[in-house]
Design a protein around this motif. Sequence first.
Motif, PDB file in Angstrom:
ATOM      1  N   HIS A   1       1.032  -1.307  -0.186  1.00 32.66           N
ATOM      2  CA  HIS A   1       0.139   0.192   0.051  1.00 32.66           C
ATOM      3  C   HIS A   1       0.760   1.071   0.430  1.00 32.66           C
ATOM      4  CE1 HIS A   1      -4.062  -1.682   1.497  1.00 32.66           C
ATOM      5  NE2 HIS A   1      -3.489  -2.278   0.418  1.00 32.66           N
ATOM      6  N   PRO A   2       2.014   1.434   0.687  1.00 32.45           N
ATOM      7  CA  PRO A   2       2.593   2.887   1.229  1.00 32.45           C
ATOM      8  C   PRO A   2       3.095   2.698  -0.320  1.00 32.45           C
ATOM      9  CG  PRO A   2       3.023   1.245   2.422  1.00 32.45           C
ATOM     10  CD  PRO A   2       2.209   0.433   2.080  1.00 32.45           C
ATOM     11  N   ASP A   3       3.690   1.889  -1.110  1.00 35.04           N
ATOM     12  CA  ASP A   3       4.690   2.664  -2.375  1.00 35.04           C
ATOM     13  C   ASP A   3       3.829   3.017  -3.442  1.00 35.04           C
ATOM     14  OD1 ASP A   3       7.399   1.698  -0.983  1.00 35.04           O
ATOM     15  OD2 ASP A   3       7.035  -0.003  -1.660  1.00 35.04           O
ATOM     16  N   LEU A   4       3.237   2.254  -2.888  1.00 35.54           N
ATOM     17  CA  LEU A   4       1.385   2.083  -4.728  1.00 35.54           C
ATOM     18  C   LEU A   4       0.447   3.601  -3.991  1.00 35.54           C
ATOM     19  CD1 LEU A   4       0.039  -1.580  -4.842  1.00 35.54           C
ATOM     20  CD2 LEU A   4       1.618  -0.096  -6.618  1.00 35.54           C
ATOM     21  N   ILE A   5       0.347   3.936  -2.919  1.00 32.68           N
ATOM     22  CA  ILE A   5      -0.239   5.170  -2.701  1.00 32.68           C
ATOM     23  C   ILE A   5       0.254   6.350  -2.588  1.00 32.68           C
ATOM     24  CG2 ILE A   5      -0.669   6.931  -0.811  1.00 32.68           C
ATOM     25  CD1 ILE A   5      -2.041   4.576   0.647  1.00 32.68           C
ATOM     26  N   LEU A   6       2.021   6.295  -2.643  1.00 35.32           N
ATOM     27  CA  LEU A   6       2.942   7.525  -3.101  1.00 35.32           C
ATOM     28  C   LEU A   6       3.224   6.888  -4.478  1.00 35.32           C
ATOM     29  CD1 LEU A   6       5.513   6.684   0.005  1.00 35.32           C
ATOM     30  CD2 LEU A   6       3.589   8.533  -0.520  1.00 35.32           C
ATOM     31  N   GLY A   7       3.093   5.962  -5.463  1.00 42.31           N
ATOM     32  CA  GLY A   7       3.218   6.013  -6.406  1.00 42.31           C
ATOM     33  C   GLY A   7       2.353   6.750  -7.660  1.00 42.31           C
ATOM     34  N   GLY A   8       1.007   6.846  -7.320  1.00 41.21           N
ATOM     35  CA  GLY A   8       0.026   7.409  -7.677  1.00 41.21           C
ATOM     36  C   GLY A   8       0.505   9.329  -6.982  1.00 41.21           C
ATOM     37  N   VAL A   9       1.056   9.144  -6.008  1.00 38.18           N
ATOM     38  CA  VAL A   9       0.828  10.884  -5.389  1.00 38.18           C
ATOM     39  C   VAL A   9       2.247  11.124  -6.640  1.00 38.18           C
ATOM     40  CG1 VAL A   9       1.873  12.292  -3.775  1.00 38.18           C
ATOM     41  CG2 VAL A   9      -0.278  10.658  -2.954  1.00 38.18           C
ATOM     42  N   ARG A  10       3.108  10.835  -6.864  1.00 35.63           N
ATOM     43  CA  ARG A  10       4.273  11.606  -7.304  1.00 35.63           C
ATOM     44  C   ARG A  10       3.400  11.744  -8.555  1.00 35.63           C
ATOM     45  NH1 ARG A  10       7.995   7.308  -3.956  1.00 35.63           N
ATOM     46  NH2 ARG A  10       7.532   8.990  -1.943  1.00 35.63           N
ATOM     47  N   ALA A  11       2.706  10.200  -9.378  1.00 36.16           N
ATOM     48  CA  ALA A  11       1.973  11.124 -10.728  1.00 36.16           C
ATOM     49  C   ALA A  11       1.067  11.820 -11.012  1.00 36.16           C
ATOM     50  CB  ALA A  11       1.799   9.695 -11.289  1.00 36.16           C
ATOM     51  N   GLY A  12       0.551  12.428  -9.920  1.00 33.13           N
ATOM     52  CA  GLY A  12      -0.284  13.217  -9.487  1.00 33.13           C
ATOM     53  C   GLY A  12      -1.690  13.096  -9.860  1.00 33.13           C
TER      54      GLY A  12
END
Length: 340
Positions: free
Chosen positions: A75-86
């Motif tokens: 979950h953390p990496d996927l959430i932050l991956g989405g966040v960084r992609a906008g």
Amino acid sequence: MRIGLVGAGRIGASHAAAVAARPEVDEVLVADIDPGRAAAVAGAVAGARPAASPEDLLAPGAVDALVVASATASHPDLILGGVRAGTPVFCEKPVAPDVPGTVRVLREVERTGALVHIGLMRRFDAGYARARQALRSGELGDVHRVHAVTCDAAPPPAGYVPTSGGIFRDCHVHDFDILRWVTGREVEEVHAYGANRGAAYFAEAGDVDTSAAVMRLDDGTLATLQGSRYNGAGYDVRMEVAGTLGTIAVGLDDRTALVSAEPGAAFPEGRPWQEFWSRFTPAYEAEIAAFLRMAAEGGPSPCTVADALEAVLIADAADRSMRMGRPVRLAEVREEAVAA
């Protein structure tokens, strides 16, 4: 809208169907660490197709919104991956396997102003919403007591328990979140207990299958909680809010998993609920609709990472209390979270 979904397990498959059914969604891209499983889910849902990998959905502009229903550790990496992609992100609870991981995600989400919705679906259940309205409107008067129950009809598989985080973090985090949401109050102290009444694999994993807790809220109200992984009567999730002018009960319908011992009492007459998705299907559907509206309109989030952290802190305090044999104040766990 073009929606990406990561995680093709049971809840991921259910979310895929719920997302695809929305009129504003044109396409759902399903990804999983097992491509075959992603293909199977996509093949069973009209309007869905498999994606090559979860990473493909994290590229900027790849999708209009991202739904995360994969294993907790991811979950953390996927959430932050989405966040960084906008990309606006919906993630099933929990945010992370532990409090430090949750804080790490929260800090980046708050720094960027990203749109993230955490899936604590009871906020979208009609009964809990009605209880919240009754309390906030003054219909119940001054609240004197709150009681919550969450009992599974059958225990989870043995392989799930060691990585679940324990009954308070895995199961009762929903009770802790909805207690805050319905009452508008914060938990100040928890005294929790646990017992093992069933299979040995709970104790072997350092967990319990039966739980109870007393919580003191910041206005002095006492809230109680009971839970079990072995509720032979069925899946039982309820809340009572009692005030000086009235009492309201959530989850008391014709499929409630109990029977009356009173002569002549026939209620409830329906077949008891057996698992979470069928009990909360309207809430899950409303939750997805709210997320897509947030993604299209730019917010606000119906359930923020900060909200999820508060529920996890209560769960952490309950787990500590059970293991230490004493009440635990939320200030203890909050100070450690801030320092993380």
